[in-house]
Design an enzyme around this catalytic site. Sequence first.
Site, PDB file in Angstrom:
ATOM      1  N   ASP A  21     -30.990  52.941 104.390  1.00  0.00           N
ATOM      2  CA  ASP A  21     -31.497  52.903 105.767  1.00  0.00           C
ATOM      3  C   ASP A  21     -32.940  52.392 105.799  1.00  0.00           C
ATOM      4  O   ASP A  21     -33.682  52.563 104.833  1.00  0.00           O
ATOM      5  CB  ASP A  21     -31.404  54.323 106.364  1.00  0.00           C
ATOM      6  CG  ASP A  21     -31.509  54.304 107.875  1.00  0.00           C
ATOM      7  OD1 ASP A  21     -31.426  53.214 108.477  1.00  0.00           O
ATOM      8  OD2 ASP A  21     -31.681  55.391 108.459  1.00  0.00           O
ATOM      9  N   HIS A  38     -32.842  43.036 106.029  1.00  0.00           N
ATOM     10  CA  HIS A  38     -31.554  43.109 105.318  1.00  0.00           C
ATOM     11  C   HIS A  38     -31.590  42.221 104.070  1.00  0.00           C
ATOM     12  O   HIS A  38     -31.044  42.584 103.026  1.00  0.00           O
ATOM     13  CB  HIS A  38     -30.411  42.682 106.240  1.00  0.00           C
ATOM     14  CG  HIS A  38     -30.205  43.598 107.418  1.00  0.00           C
ATOM     15  ND1 HIS A  38     -30.194  44.962 107.306  1.00  0.00           N
ATOM     16  CD2 HIS A  38     -30.013  43.339 108.740  1.00  0.00           C
ATOM     17  CE1 HIS A  38     -30.002  45.514 108.498  1.00  0.00           C
ATOM     18  NE2 HIS A  38     -29.890  44.545 109.388  1.00  0.00           N
ATOM     19  N   LEU A 132     -19.811  50.561  85.180  1.00  0.00           N
ATOM     20  CA  LEU A 132     -20.043  51.122  86.522  1.00  0.00           C
ATOM     21  C   LEU A 132     -18.997  50.625  87.520  1.00  0.00           C
ATOM     22  O   LEU A 132     -18.649  49.444  87.522  1.00  0.00           O
ATOM     23  CB  LEU A 132     -21.443  50.676  86.998  1.00  0.00           C
ATOM     24  CG  LEU A 132     -21.819  51.025  88.440  1.00  0.00           C
ATOM     25  CD1 LEU A 132     -22.081  52.529  88.585  1.00  0.00           C
ATOM     26  CD2 LEU A 132     -23.062  50.246  88.884  1.00  0.00           C
TER      27      LEU A 132
HETATM   28  C1  FPP Z   1     -29.634  50.055 107.454  1.00  0.00           C
HETATM   29  O1  FPP Z   1     -30.895  49.652 107.894  1.00  0.00           O
HETATM   30  C2  FPP Z   1     -28.939  49.008 106.702  1.00  0.00           C
HETATM   31  C3  FPP Z   1     -27.744  48.431 107.041  1.00  0.00           C
HETATM   32  C4  FPP Z   1     -27.020  48.810 108.259  1.00  0.00           C
HETATM   33  C5  FPP Z   1     -27.127  47.385 106.247  1.00  0.00           C
HETATM   34  C6  FPP Z   1     -27.329  47.437 104.775  1.00  0.00           C
HETATM   35  C7  FPP Z   1     -26.967  46.134 104.210  1.00  0.00           C
HETATM   36  C8  FPP Z   1     -27.612  45.493 103.217  1.00  0.00           C
HETATM   37  C9  FPP Z   1     -28.726  46.062 102.458  1.00  0.00           C
HETATM   38  C10 FPP Z   1     -27.233  44.094 102.862  1.00  0.00           C
HETATM   39  C11 FPP Z   1     -25.909  43.823 102.244  1.00  0.00           C
HETATM   40  C12 FPP Z   1     -25.390  44.775 101.257  1.00  0.00           C
HETATM   41  C13 FPP Z   1     -24.818  44.470 100.062  1.00  0.00           C
HETATM   42  C14 FPP Z   1     -23.985  45.507  99.407  1.00  0.00           C
HETATM   43  C15 FPP Z   1     -24.982  43.174  99.366  1.00  0.00           C
HETATM   44  P1  FPP Z   1     -31.137  49.594 109.472  1.00  0.00           P
HETATM   45  O2  FPP Z   1     -30.812  48.223 109.914  1.00  0.00           O
HETATM   46  O3  FPP Z   1     -30.354  50.667 110.142  1.00  0.00           O
HETATM   47  O4  FPP Z   1     -32.674  49.862 109.569  1.00  0.00           O
HETATM   48  P2  FPP Z   1     -33.449  50.623 110.757  1.00  0.00           P
HETATM   49  O5  FPP Z   1     -32.890  52.019 110.816  1.00  0.00           O
HETATM   50  O6  FPP Z   1     -34.867  50.588 110.314  1.00  0.00           O
HETATM   51  O7  FPP Z   1     -33.206  49.851 112.000  1.00  0.00           O
END
Ligand code: FPP
Length: 249
Positions: A21, A38, A132
């Site tokens: 997050d 991201h 893993l």
């Molecule tokens: C949460 O941060 C993150 C996500 C919803 C997406 C996570 C995805 C990645 C890290 C990229 C792809 C993953 C892989 C496995 C290659 P948020 O957007 O909710 O952040 P915020 O709470 O600050 O808005």
Amino acid sequence: MTLLEQIDTNRLPNHIAIIMDGNGRWAKQRGSGRIFGHQHGVDSVKAVTEGCAELGVKYLTLYAFSTENWQRPQEEVNALMELLLISLEEELPTLMENNIRLLSIGQLERLPEHLQVKMKSCQDKTAGNTGLSLVLALSYSSRWEIANAARDIAAEVAAGKITEKDITPEYFEQHLTTAHIPDPELMIRTSGELRISNFLLWQLAYTELYFSELNWPDFRKEELYKAIVEFQGRERRFGKISEQLEKNE
Ligand code: FPP
């Protein structure tokens, strides 16, 4: 002693699950758009996966996209799907070199067709790897999973295959998408939020929870080590008392 040296590799958490997050906030703090966050989040995915593989952790589950995430602006959803696709394409050789097996949980049929095809081919190609297991939770939500399991079991009862007396916790968990995956021993959530957010609600029953103040793009190997060191300092009683654990009862 460094954090890495403090880790007892004989008592590693068998399965670590992570709610990644804070990508959006990380980007905002830098005056950039959410997608920038991201993109940097992917670097943390690589670092943490590598860290787990090097240590000898057996399972790592990453909450990459929740059912609720479909409600985000279309542009962000598209960018996340694209990032997943590119990451799978680019990282397949690394998964093979590091003996990592790719698995997934969630409603994969909701993903764009080309991503489904890519996921399936990466899973097939890595199926024989014995190090893993990297589990990507995609279009996943725990309430969906539990309702799905209940529906499947109700159909078995209706068809006369089992009776209601057969429905035990062990039977129930065989109908979850994690049927062949052990429960997590450590769950990490980044960005300072203290919630489970519909992630592995059944499987986290006895999991140690660890919350990091850092946003996901800042969570790298050292932070993983820190979480594991803290995990190893905790006493897991599973409802028993300390004295029973000392006597191995
Ligand atoms: C949460 O941060 C993150 C996500 C919803 C997406 C996570 C995805 C990645 C890290 C990229 C792809 C993953 C892989 C496995 C290659 P948020 O957007 O909710 O952040 P915020 O709470 O600050 O808005």
